[in-house]
Each structure stands twice: as structure tokens, then as C-alpha cells.
Design a protein around this motif. Structure first.
Motif, PDB file in Angstrom:
ATOM      1  N   ASN B 235      26.448 -22.859 -90.278  1.00  0.00           N
ATOM      2  CA  ASN B 235      25.522 -23.310 -89.011  1.00  0.00           C
ATOM      3  C   ASN B 235      26.260 -24.085 -88.086  1.00  0.00           C
ATOM      4  O   ASN B 235      26.100 -24.136 -86.902  1.00  0.00           O
ATOM      5  CB  ASN B 235      24.433 -24.061 -89.686  1.00  0.00           C
ATOM      6  CG  ASN B 235      23.312 -23.125 -90.211  1.00  0.00           C
ATOM      7  OD1 ASN B 235      23.382 -21.802 -90.097  1.00  0.00           O
ATOM      8  ND2 ASN B 235      22.201 -23.738 -90.702  1.00  0.00           N
ATOM      9  N   TRP B 238      28.699 -22.155 -86.146  1.00  0.00           N
ATOM     10  CA  TRP B 238      28.144 -21.300 -85.287  1.00  0.00           C
ATOM     11  C   TRP B 238      27.739 -22.223 -83.885  1.00  0.00           C
ATOM     12  O   TRP B 238      27.873 -21.721 -83.037  1.00  0.00           O
ATOM     13  CB  TRP B 238      26.903 -20.831 -85.693  1.00  0.00           C
ATOM     14  CG  TRP B 238      26.217 -19.618 -84.691  1.00  0.00           C
ATOM     15  CD1 TRP B 238      25.134 -19.693 -84.080  1.00  0.00           C
ATOM     16  CD2 TRP B 238      26.669 -18.399 -84.580  1.00  0.00           C
ATOM     17  NE1 TRP B 238      24.845 -18.803 -83.609  1.00  0.00           N
ATOM     18  CE2 TRP B 238      25.711 -17.666 -83.686  1.00  0.00           C
ATOM     19  CE3 TRP B 238      27.821 -17.549 -85.170  1.00  0.00           C
ATOM     20  CZ2 TRP B 238      25.804 -16.486 -83.136  1.00  0.00           C
ATOM     21  CZ3 TRP B 238      27.824 -16.105 -84.667  1.00  0.00           C
ATOM     22  CH2 TRP B 238      26.780 -15.460 -83.670  1.00  0.00           C
ATOM     23  N   TRP B 250      29.253 -17.816 -93.765  1.00  0.00           N
ATOM     24  CA  TRP B 250      27.954 -17.476 -94.338  1.00  0.00           C
ATOM     25  C   TRP B 250      28.154 -16.280 -95.416  1.00  0.00           C
ATOM     26  O   TRP B 250      27.413 -16.148 -96.444  1.00  0.00           O
ATOM     27  CB  TRP B 250      27.193 -17.080 -93.200  1.00  0.00           C
ATOM     28  CG  TRP B 250      26.387 -17.752 -92.375  1.00  0.00           C
ATOM     29  CD1 TRP B 250      25.819 -19.220 -92.757  1.00  0.00           C
ATOM     30  CD2 TRP B 250      26.149 -17.856 -91.114  1.00  0.00           C
ATOM     31  NE1 TRP B 250      25.491 -19.711 -92.100  1.00  0.00           N
ATOM     32  CE2 TRP B 250      25.625 -19.254 -90.965  1.00  0.00           C
ATOM     33  CE3 TRP B 250      26.850 -17.030 -89.982  1.00  0.00           C
ATOM     34  CZ2 TRP B 250      25.269 -19.580 -89.371  1.00  0.00           C
ATOM     35  CZ3 TRP B 250      26.176 -17.297 -88.697  1.00  0.00           C
ATOM     36  CH2 TRP B 250      25.519 -18.879 -88.527  1.00  0.00           C
ATOM     37  N   ALA B 262      18.466 -17.468 -96.904  1.00  0.00           N
ATOM     38  CA  ALA B 262      18.825 -18.036 -95.705  1.00  0.00           C
ATOM     39  C   ALA B 262      20.227 -17.547 -94.937  1.00  0.00           C
ATOM     40  O   ALA B 262      20.400 -17.219 -93.974  1.00  0.00           O
ATOM     41  CB  ALA B 262      18.875 -19.518 -95.894  1.00  0.00           C
ATOM     42  N   ASN B 265      20.130 -13.995 -94.025  1.00  0.00           N
ATOM     43  CA  ASN B 265      19.595 -13.920 -92.523  1.00  0.00           C
ATOM     44  C   ASN B 265      20.455 -14.318 -91.348  1.00  0.00           C
ATOM     45  O   ASN B 265      20.610 -13.549 -90.427  1.00  0.00           O
ATOM     46  CB  ASN B 265      18.040 -15.056 -92.450  1.00  0.00           C
ATOM     47  CG  ASN B 265      17.566 -15.241 -91.384  1.00  0.00           C
ATOM     48  OD1 ASN B 265      16.740 -14.380 -90.962  1.00  0.00           O
ATOM     49  ND2 ASN B 265      17.761 -16.333 -90.659  1.00  0.00           N
ATOM     50  N   ASN B 266      21.065 -15.498 -91.717  1.00  0.00           N
ATOM     51  CA  ASN B 266      21.924 -16.182 -90.501  1.00  0.00           C
ATOM     52  C   ASN B 266      23.148 -15.096 -90.265  1.00  0.00           C
ATOM     53  O   ASN B 266      23.398 -14.839 -89.033  1.00  0.00           O
ATOM     54  CB  ASN B 266      22.393 -17.450 -90.906  1.00  0.00           C
ATOM     55  CG  ASN B 266      21.311 -18.536 -90.577  1.00  0.00           C
ATOM     56  OD1 ASN B 266      20.065 -18.024 -90.407  1.00  0.00           O
ATOM     57  ND2 ASN B 266      21.550 -19.663 -90.602  1.00  0.00           N
ATOM     58  N   LEU B 269      21.859 -11.986 -88.336  1.00  0.00           N
ATOM     59  CA  LEU B 269      21.558 -12.074 -87.067  1.00  0.00           C
ATOM     60  C   LEU B 269      23.040 -12.429 -86.134  1.00  0.00           C
ATOM     61  O   LEU B 269      23.264 -12.158 -84.957  1.00  0.00           O
ATOM     62  CB  LEU B 269      20.764 -13.639 -86.652  1.00  0.00           C
ATOM     63  CG  LEU B 269      19.171 -13.198 -87.170  1.00  0.00           C
ATOM     64  CD1 LEU B 269      18.501 -14.520 -87.241  1.00  0.00           C
ATOM     65  CD2 LEU B 269      18.621 -12.334 -86.086  1.00  0.00           C
ATOM     66  N   ALA B 270      23.941 -13.039 -86.793  1.00  0.00           N
ATOM     67  CA  ALA B 270      25.104 -13.510 -86.149  1.00  0.00           C
ATOM     68  C   ALA B 270      25.862 -12.238 -85.984  1.00  0.00           C
ATOM     69  O   ALA B 270      26.577 -11.930 -84.820  1.00  0.00           O
ATOM     70  CB  ALA B 270      25.981 -14.397 -87.058  1.00  0.00           C
ATOM     71  N   ALA B 273      24.402 -10.417 -83.106  1.00  0.00           N
ATOM     72  CA  ALA B 273      24.766 -10.931 -81.707  1.00  0.00           C
ATOM     73  C   ALA B 273      26.053 -10.696 -81.335  1.00  0.00           C
ATOM     74  O   ALA B 273      26.226 -10.474 -79.975  1.00  0.00           O
ATOM     75  CB  ALA B 273      24.526 -12.494 -82.093  1.00  0.00           C
ATOM     76  N   ARG B 301      13.967  -8.936 -85.453  1.00  0.00           N
ATOM     77  CA  ARG B 301      14.885  -9.514 -84.421  1.00  0.00           C
ATOM     78  C   ARG B 301      16.046  -8.642 -84.226  1.00  0.00           C
ATOM     79  O   ARG B 301      16.597  -8.403 -83.377  1.00  0.00           O
ATOM     80  CB  ARG B 301      15.404 -10.940 -84.826  1.00  0.00           C
ATOM     81  CG  ARG B 301      14.261 -11.940 -84.652  1.00  0.00           C
ATOM     82  CD  ARG B 301      14.982 -13.257 -84.596  1.00  0.00           C
ATOM     83  NE  ARG B 301      14.048 -14.372 -84.150  1.00  0.00           N
ATOM     84  CZ  ARG B 301      12.995 -14.865 -85.126  1.00  0.00           C
ATOM     85  NH1 ARG B 301      13.197 -14.587 -86.270  1.00  0.00           N
ATOM     86  NH2 ARG B 301      12.135 -15.682 -84.564  1.00  0.00           N
ATOM     87  N   ALA B 304      15.273  -5.828 -82.048  1.00  0.00           N
ATOM     88  CA  ALA B 304      15.483  -6.293 -80.676  1.00  0.00           C
ATOM     89  C   ALA B 304      16.810  -6.221 -80.410  1.00  0.00           C
ATOM     90  O   ALA B 304      17.258  -5.996 -79.128  1.00  0.00           O
ATOM     91  CB  ALA B 304      14.678  -7.424 -80.622  1.00  0.00           C
ATOM     92  N   THR B 305      17.514  -7.086 -81.096  1.00  0.00           N
ATOM     93  CA  THR B 305      19.013  -7.304 -80.687  1.00  0.00           C
ATOM     94  C   THR B 305      19.813  -5.974 -80.415  1.00  0.00           C
ATOM     95  O   THR B 305      20.731  -5.737 -79.661  1.00  0.00           O
ATOM     96  CB  THR B 305      19.591  -7.877 -81.877  1.00  0.00           C
ATOM     97  OG1 THR B 305      18.961  -9.148 -82.142  1.00  0.00           O
ATOM     98  CG2 THR B 305      20.913  -8.724 -81.192  1.00  0.00           C
ATOM     99  N   THR B 308      19.027  -4.652 -77.067  1.00  0.00           N
ATOM    100  CA  THR B 308      19.594  -5.227 -75.966  1.00  0.00           C
ATOM    101  C   THR B 308      21.144  -5.131 -75.822  1.00  0.00           C
ATOM    102  O   THR B 308      21.519  -5.308 -74.984  1.00  0.00           O
ATOM    103  CB  THR B 308      19.249  -6.689 -76.144  1.00  0.00           C
ATOM    104  OG1 THR B 308      19.574  -7.268 -77.205  1.00  0.00           O
ATOM    105  CG2 THR B 308      17.726  -6.996 -75.710  1.00  0.00           C
ATOM    106  N   VAL B 309      21.924  -5.160 -77.128  1.00  0.00           N
ATOM    107  CA  VAL B 309      23.208  -5.275 -76.984  1.00  0.00           C
ATOM    108  C   VAL B 309      23.649  -3.619 -76.693  1.00  0.00           C
ATOM    109  O   VAL B 309      24.510  -3.738 -75.823  1.00  0.00           O
ATOM    110  CB  VAL B 309      23.780  -5.417 -78.294  1.00  0.00           C
ATOM    111  CG1 VAL B 309      25.262  -4.990 -78.566  1.00  0.00           C
ATOM    112  CG2 VAL B 309      23.736  -6.879 -78.873  1.00  0.00           C
TER     113      VAL B 309
END
Lengths: 134, 327
Positions: B235, B238, B250, B262, B265-266, B269-270, B273, B301, B304-305, B308-309
């Protein structure tokens, strides 16, 4: 004519309202590529702290001097273990700190004192009944 | 009385006697290998004015951690005229505002260990009675005679010896509250991952992630096998936009505790992204212990990512630079 104008206006208002409401949602979804949805460190801390304190107390209670002291009082260690859940975070932390201070090795005296404190706390909570007058 | 039967009849008085005996420990607990006496070198000394022990003690430990601050300059920040004193919380916050890590010292053995490696310890004492307290801040700078006494910079006295059992009673009446203020990038001799991560979070909250960075470096080396440390390190990195290093941390966290949601999850998402493949991370998240809605939110998410990417024209170049992180 007049009614029509009113209806058109109402429709426009509704559409604008819907758009305004939808926009942040759409935006959020787009920047969902970044920090959005990540779990923060503080979200985990409280729960980790409790788990850590419980583990430290458990380790102290598993020492042979501790188990024999508990046996002498007629308390089942497994039962205490399960009842520690009832302690508040602060109580748990303070007991775990005391457990950490116990001298390693031949420190039976320290362990007995600690067990006594633990039993008193648990007695006050009504978990055990070693000192019925408290 | 029937309720004290058999061996219990003697057990309770015997234990109470032991408690009484243990209450008067005359020496501080020194661990094996610690010298019979120690004095932290070059601790600055500020005799306090009037009731201003808080600013004086704070200036002392700050000076030892490499921050030059005069007590008078700290008064406005930490002294409450109505109370004629300072609050511990404010002293700690003022030290953090100067980009220094503050770590709690709450046990005699931790106190001695810090003195042994050269960190003076700011302590709260109650010099009177528990029901009629007189609070006082002082700085422990050393010990003598195998821990039978400690050395304090207190009120207007420098290097004042105090018998251990007297000191420890005044400290216990203040719930054994104490703190070390650390020089940049250094850690106290004994650290517990949870407390360290919390201290780092509080530092980042007050002074920003950049201030925490050198301490994070030391923390990662100290506790390489701790889940919470690796997760929180991710975290931190990031937030500092060091994506590849964050993903690495992570990943380590997911190896250390695969059942924890947790970190998966991160990580997922990373990776998303950065335009990397998230299939493995998502599988890990599905197999971990999770709340159904948390997993559903992650899946939403990620979906959705992905769109968009894919739609973004920058995606191609972004992916090229991030290939190393994807691994």
C-alpha cells in the motif's frame, strides 16, 4: 400547447437529474483503475492487533508452568482460550503485554502471578469461578 | 467456607504473597549480554520552565533523533495553559509532524533494550497517587548498577539517578506509557509488526508517505516474512507510485498468507490498473476467505477496468512499460 410545454420541461428536468446522478457513477467506474477498491492498511490493523494479542497470550498459556498452574486451579486451558474472545481489545492487549514480560525458562513465579491476574480478570467477567467472592 | 476446598485453601493466599513479592522488583530486567550500566551519549538537556515538562522532554528526545528544537518553540504546539501541562497525544503528534517515527515503549524490558542501543525514552510518570495524580514527563537516558537505578533528565535536573523500584511505581501509575523518537530510517531494537505498521501509518498520516519511506525500508528488511508488513508495504509503495515494487510486496503477502483476501484484492486491482493479466490474482481471491460482496465488488471492478484499459489508446504504451511489473 401549454400542457405540452410543461411535459417537455418536466422531461428535460428528469433527464438532467438522471445525468447528474449517473455521471459520478460512470466516473467512479473509470477511475476504478486506480486506488479505488483497494483495501487500506488501517482497515486491517484493528483485526490484526487483536489476533496478535491473542496469539501472544496463547503462547504464554501453552508454557508448561502455565498449564500446570491452570490445572491446579481446576481450569481447562481450552476453555479459557475460547473465552478470551470476550475480553475487550484493551484488556487483551494489557494481558498480552504482561505475558510478554514473563521471564523465560525457570520463571515459574512470574507465570503464577500472571495466571492469577488472568483468572481475576476472567472471574470478573464471570467466565471462571475460582474466586467466588469477587 | 465451603467454596475454598482442598488445595485451593492455601493456593490463593500463597499466590497473593507471590504477587506482593513480585511487586517490589528492585532491578530492571536486563537481558543477557546487556552491560551493567549504560548512558545514551549526547542527549541534549533542557531544564524545564514552570510546569513545562512536556515541551522540555519532547525537545530532548527530538534532539536525540536529529531534530533541533528549543522547548520554547514547542510550547505553543503542545502546552495547554488551562491544564498547565501537555497531553501525551500532542507530544507524539508534534514529533511525527517533524517526520520522525514514534514507537511505543510500554514494558521495562523494552525500556532497557532501547537504552542499551542508544535511544533515550520519553516516559509519562504519575508522581503522586493513582486517585490524585500528578503527571510528569521525563526522559530516561540510561541505567546504572545492573538496573538498580535509572538515569533521568527530569524537571531542572540533568542525569538524575532514581531507584528502579521507585521509578517503576511512578511509571506503572501512568500505565507504563513511554515512547522512542527515532532518527530517520532507524527502528527500535524490538518491534512487533502490528505496532510498527500502526506507527508507520500514523507517521504517514501526519507527515506524508515520503516521511515514512526510510522507515518503511528498514521495516521491510526487519520483517520480511510478516503478512501485515508486506501487505502494508505494498500500500505504501503504491501510494508512492512505485507500482512494480508494490506488486512485488503484495505478491509476497499472498504467498505468506494465501487465505487472506486483502492482499489478493489489491494485487488484482494493481495488475488490472497496469493492464496486466489478473486471472491468477482473481483465482487467489476466490480461494481466500472473503465476504461474498467483497469478491463481487472486486470482480465488478476488474471487469470495468478491463474495458476501460482496452478502450484507452494509451494502453498499448502503458502495457509495454509495465511488462516488468506483470511477470
Amino acid at each position: 400547447m401549454n400542457t405540452r410545454a410543461v411535459i417537455v420541461r418536466a422531461l428535460v428536468v428528469v433527464m438532467l437529474a438522471v445525468q447528474t446522478l449517473m455521471l459520478p457513477a460512470a466516473h467512479a467506474a473509470m477511475i476504478g483503475t486506480d486506488l479505488n477498491g483497494m483495501i487500506g492498511t488501517t482497515d486491517l490493523l484493528a483485526q490484526e492487533q487483536r489476533a496478535d494479542n491473542q496469539a501472544r497470550l496463547k503462547a504464554a498459556l501453552e508454557r508448561s508452568e502455565a498449564t500446570s498452574a491452570l490445572e491446579r486451579f481446576g481450569v481447562d486451558p481450552a476453555q479459557i482460550d475460547e473465552r478470551l474472545d470476550r475480553l475487550s481489545d484493551a484488556e487483551l492487549a494489557s494481558l498480552a503485554d504482561q505475558a510478554d514480560e514473563l521471564p523465560a525458562g525457570e520463571g515459574a513465579l512470574g507465570v503464577l502471578v500472571f495466571i492469577l491476574v488472568l483468572l481475576i480478570v476472567l472471574d470478573l467477567l464471570g467466565v471462571t469461578n475460582v474466586f467466588p467472592r469477587i | 467456607m465451603p467454596y475454598l476446598r482442598g488445595h485451593r485453601r492455601w493456593a490463593l493466599p500463597a499466590l497473593l504473597l507471590l504477587v506482593a513479592l513480585a511487586g517490589c522488583q528492585s532491578r530492571a530486567p536486563l537481558s543477557a549480554g546487556m552491560p551493567g550500566e549504560a548512558q545514551v551519549p549526547a542527549v541534549p538537556f533542557f531544564p524545564q520552565d514552570d510546569y513545562q515538562c512536556g515541551p522540555a522532554a519532547l525537545a530532548t528526545v527530538l534532539g536525540s533523533a536529529g531534530v533541533a528544537a528549543a522547548p520554547q518553540a514547542l510550547v505553543a504546539e503542545v502546552w495547554l495553559p488551562q491544564r498547565q501541562g501537555s497531553l501525551a497525544m500532542e507530544l507524539v503528534a508534534a514529533a511525527r509532524a517533524r517526520e520522525r517515527l514514534v514507537y511505543p515503549v510500554t514494558t521495562p524490558s523494552a525500556l532497557m533494550a532501547n537504552l542499551d542501543v542508544g535511544y533515550p525514552v520519553l516516559v509519562l510518570q504519575n508522581l503522586a497517587l493513582s486517585f490524585y495524580p500528578r503527571w510528569h514527563f521525563a526522559v530516561v537516558t540510561g541505567y546504572r548498577r545492573d538496573g538498580a537505578s535509572v538515569i533521568l533528565n527530569t524537571d531542572t535536573r540533568e542525569a538524575e539517578p532514581m531507584r528502579w523500584n521507585r521509578f517503576v511505581r511512578t511509571w506503572q501509575r501512568a500505565d507504563q506509557q513511554g515512547w522512542v523518537v527515532l532518527p530517520v530510517g532507524e527502528l527500535p531494537p524490538q518491534t512487533r509488526p502490528v505496532l510498527l505498521v500502526q506507527a508507520l501509518e500514523e507517521l504517514a498520516g501526519t507527515a506524508g508517505a515520503a516521511a515514512a519511506a526510510p522507515y518503511w525500508h528498514a521495516t521491510a528488511q526487519r520483517h520480511p516474512d510478516d503478512y501485515l508488513v508486506q501487505f502494508a508495504l505494498g500500500n505504501h509503495l503504491w501510494a508512492r507510485q512505485q507500482s512494480a515494487a508494490a506488486i512485488e510486496a503484495w505478491r509476497t503477502a499472498t504467498v505468506l498468507r494465501p487465505q487472506a483476501f486483502a492482499a489478493w484484492n489489491n494485487l488484482a486491482l494493481a495488475l488490472a490498473a497496469l493492464g496486466c493479466d489478473t486471472a491468477d490474482a482473481l483465482r487467489g481471491a476466490r480461494h481466500s476467505e472473503h465476504a461474498p460482496q467483497a469478491l463481487a465488488a472486486l470482480e465488478r471492478r476488474l471487469a470495468a477496468t478491463a474495458t476501460t484499459v482496452a478502450a484507452s489508446t494509451a494502453a498499448a504504451s502503458a502495457t509495454a512499460t509495465n511488462i516488468a511489473a506483470c511477470r
